[in-house]
Design a protein around this motif. Sequence first.
Motif, PDB file in Angstrom:
ATOM      1  N   PHE A  48       0.790  -1.281  -0.166  1.00  0.00           N
ATOM      2  CA  PHE A  48      -0.131   0.036   0.001  1.00  0.00           C
ATOM      3  C   PHE A  48       0.716   1.275   0.071  1.00  0.00           C
ATOM      4  O   PHE A  48       0.571   2.244  -0.479  1.00  0.00           O
ATOM      5  N   HIS A  49       2.022   1.360   0.859  1.00  0.00           N
ATOM      6  CA  HIS A  49       2.722   2.251   0.810  1.00  0.00           C
ATOM      7  C   HIS A  49       3.443   2.848  -0.375  1.00  0.00           C
ATOM      8  O   HIS A  49       3.685   3.637  -1.067  1.00  0.00           O
ATOM      9  N   LEU A  50       4.026   2.046  -1.188  1.00  0.00           N
ATOM     10  CA  LEU A  50       4.393   1.893  -2.362  1.00  0.00           C
ATOM     11  C   LEU A  50       3.818   2.109  -3.454  1.00  0.00           C
ATOM     12  O   LEU A  50       4.098   2.864  -4.426  1.00  0.00           O
ATOM     13  N   TYR A  51       2.300   1.789  -3.592  1.00  0.00           N
ATOM     14  CA  TYR A  51       1.512   2.182  -4.486  1.00  0.00           C
ATOM     15  C   TYR A  51       0.895   3.499  -4.156  1.00  0.00           C
ATOM     16  O   TYR A  51       1.199   4.419  -4.960  1.00  0.00           O
ATOM     17  N   PHE A  52       0.304   3.932  -3.080  1.00  0.00           N
ATOM     18  CA  PHE A  52      -0.333   5.101  -2.718  1.00  0.00           C
ATOM     19  C   PHE A  52       0.771   6.304  -2.457  1.00  0.00           C
ATOM     20  O   PHE A  52       0.240   7.384  -2.423  1.00  0.00           O
ATOM     21  N   GLY A  53       2.052   5.996  -2.449  1.00  0.00           N
ATOM     22  CA  GLY A  53       2.937   6.875  -1.857  1.00  0.00           C
ATOM     23  C   GLY A  53       3.349   7.504  -3.320  1.00  0.00           C
ATOM     24  O   GLY A  53       4.071   8.575  -3.566  1.00  0.00           O
ATOM     25  N   ASN A  54       2.786   6.905  -4.544  1.00  0.00           N
ATOM     26  CA  ASN A  54       3.274   7.307  -5.772  1.00  0.00           C
ATOM     27  C   ASN A  54       2.396   7.461  -6.738  1.00  0.00           C
ATOM     28  O   ASN A  54       2.306   7.315  -8.128  1.00  0.00           O
TER      29      ASN A  54
END
Length: 383
Positions: free
Chosen positions: A108-114
Amino acid sequence: MNQTIQHPTKSDRIAWVDALKIAACLLVVIAHCSDPFTGAFDSDRISFVTGVAFGSLTRPSVPLFVMMTAILLLPAPSGSSLGSFYRRRIGRIMPALIFWSVILPVAFHLYFGNANTANPTVDTATYTWNGLWHKICLMTVNFNFDTVPLWYLYMLVGLYMIIPIISPWLEKVSRSDVRLLLLIWGFTLFIPYIRLLAPAVGYTGNFGSMEIFGVCDWNAYGTFYYVSGFAGYMLLAYYIRRWPLKWSATKTAAICVPMFIAGYCITFFGYLKLQDLYPGDYSYLEIIYYFTGINVFMMTFPILLAFSRLRIRQRPWLGKLASLTFGIYLCHFFFVFVTYDIFDIKGVAPIVRLLLMAATSIVVSGALTWLMRQWRPTRCLVA
């Protein structure tokens, strides 16, 4: 219903249970696909009603999983120690719980962070490195937004803890005693609504708490605490397995079809009404979605009976599909959010988007589960 539910052996699976497991897994995925549409609330009424329509339909999913657990495990085999049962059952869950409690927040962090998203349930500003570390560190305390489906594993561990304890009693108990306990449990299904309606008859709470039957801010263990919850679904499944209902197909349909329709209508229209009364307030909206509410029971019971009457032969493909459901449950949540953005296409009706999301999430998570099952080190994380 004259069919007796049998426990499966290693070489003999129950075909209708496998079919029900697949159906329940599909319902879970659709439930999570409906959440972003429900989260639109009054800003997009069509999306909101579409989400509620599908979300209401999927509420039996978790109770069905619980009842299948009872069918397969109750009563626990005699002769085995408490410790061995816990090691075999809880020990199977813990690696998956730990692994996905880390992997899902990272994904989730990798996706929503970018990425930008129009998903109304997501706040991308919270996806920071500090937020990620916080989620991973606190996984021993509880699940978080990124690991919502894992709440079921926490609950399942609790059910596994009591199965070997109640099993000796179940082997000796009479039908009338089980029926009495089920009646008491049945009353607890109304408690959320009694609590909701209590202010209408003058109840003003107790020291700021609006709970009832002895529950308050400093005591969660009220009158019906020990005879309520998901354990009742397990007991009901055991009752039906041990004392099958001798109903004809006509009688089953005459009882179950109206019961399911009534349960769905209460859930669907009840959610819409609560949104009118308490806009966007999940503390009230979730009441109608409680898995242990009478309306959800009215939908769950007919589905279980319908599947238990199926005369289907066990096929290799059926068992293989059913074996993927645990892994799909564990990893599908991330793909639900990705597909929401993929199918966020102007002019596409919410119902079409929701179904495309569900189909894609199931296929992708099923493929990932299959791949993980092929490699021994990852097999225990999805099986």
